[in-house]
Design an enzyme around this catalytic site. Sequence first.
Site, PDB file in Angstrom:
ATOM      1  N   ASN A  31       0.825  -1.203   0.000  1.00  0.00           N
ATOM      2  CA  ASN A  31       0.000   0.000   0.000  1.00  0.00           C
ATOM      3  C   ASN A  31       0.866   1.263   0.000  1.00  0.00           C
ATOM      4  OD1 ASN A  31      -2.572   1.490   0.454  1.00  0.00           O
ATOM      5  ND2 ASN A  31      -1.598   1.972   2.397  1.00  0.00           N
ATOM      6  N   MET A  35       0.927   4.436  -2.591  1.00  0.00           N
ATOM      7  CA  MET A  35       0.743   5.815  -2.127  1.00  0.00           C
ATOM      8  C   MET A  35       1.853   6.730  -2.636  1.00  0.00           C
ATOM      9  SD  MET A  35      -0.551   5.311   1.780  1.00  0.00           S
ATOM     10  CE  MET A  35      -0.593   7.059   2.175  1.00  0.00           C
TER      11      MET A  35
ATOM     12  N   SER B 100       1.227   9.776   6.947  1.00  0.00           N
ATOM     13  CA  SER B 100       0.643   8.464   7.204  1.00  0.00           C
ATOM     14  C   SER B 100       1.279   7.394   6.324  1.00  0.00           C
ATOM     15  CB  SER B 100      -0.853   8.530   6.909  1.00  0.00           C
ATOM     16  OG  SER B 100      -1.388   7.241   6.824  1.00  0.00           O
ATOM     17  N   CYS B 101       1.378   6.170   6.871  1.00  0.00           N
ATOM     18  CA  CYS B 101       1.885   5.039   6.085  1.00  0.00           C
ATOM     19  C   CYS B 101       0.736   4.229   5.497  1.00  0.00           C
ATOM     20  CB  CYS B 101       2.735   4.127   6.947  1.00  0.00           C
ATOM     21  SG  CYS B 101       4.300   4.853   7.414  1.00  0.00           S
ATOM     22  N   ILE B 102      -0.478   4.557   5.869  1.00  0.00           N
ATOM     23  CA  ILE B 102      -1.609   3.727   5.437  1.00  0.00           C
ATOM     24  C   ILE B 102      -2.590   4.555   4.601  1.00  0.00           C
ATOM     25  CG2 ILE B 102      -3.425   2.135   6.150  1.00  0.00           C
ATOM     26  CD1 ILE B 102      -1.882   2.180   8.928  1.00  0.00           C
TER      27      ILE B 102
END
Lengths: 160, 102
Positions: A31, A35, B100-102
């Site tokens: 993920n 991103m 954020s990493c998510i």
Amino acid sequence: MKETNGEIKKMMIILSKATLENVYAAFVLANGARMEGIEAEVFFTFFGLEAVHRKKLAKLHVATVGNPAMHIPTMIGGLPGMEAFATSMMKKEMEKIDMPEVPEFLDILSASGVRMWACKLAMDMFHYKKEDLYEGVEDVITVGDFYKKSEGQGVHMLFI
Amino acid sequence: MEKTIAGKTIAVNEEGYLTDFKQWDKSIADVLAAEAEINLSPRHWEILGYLQNEYKNEVPLSIRKIGKSGVVDIKEFYQLFPKAPLKTATKIAGIPKPASCI
């Protein structure tokens, strides 16, 4: 190196384990790549297949035995219910930091364009069928197929 | 650091994110979007407005939250801002890059 200036273009992640901490590592890395605008593919093999097996994916556990960083003595970690206890503790902490559970995480990966593959050899070994797997898994492929998909510059491979 | 965007002198950090949201306006968003090779449609503006609102309310942004926002789903978010959607969209919106990493 020169042509891509060391830039990472694609992450090929091999997940071979189904303990929650390993599954999360693979999912967060996949993920996180998307991103950043990096392509990501995950190859599920051996026990890693449980992370995409419809009947098992929501019931993965952390390992309480043979994991010194858990700070649970191995003898106690092996007692009935310890894995479930440690897992529920971990899930509570995960929710606090906005970490989705496995089923939701798979949906996020799928929607983010992470391509997912299942290992043919492991599928045969466990007698799993494609229908047993999460719908985001595109196909059951061989190691050779996976290498073929990994061709190109700026592609990195990671084994978990 | 300072950068001239749409004829105005704007304070930005080393990654090009605005450091003072008060300096943001739509002409700046258009220029930053063009730099990211994005043509802003009404749908883009809706999402930028949503992100700015979350920032004003001090809600930390993540892909997961975007998916649950009811404003846009993750798939469409990636279609609208194809490369690194959260990083790109926040930059155009004039707000800080989410940690954020998510």
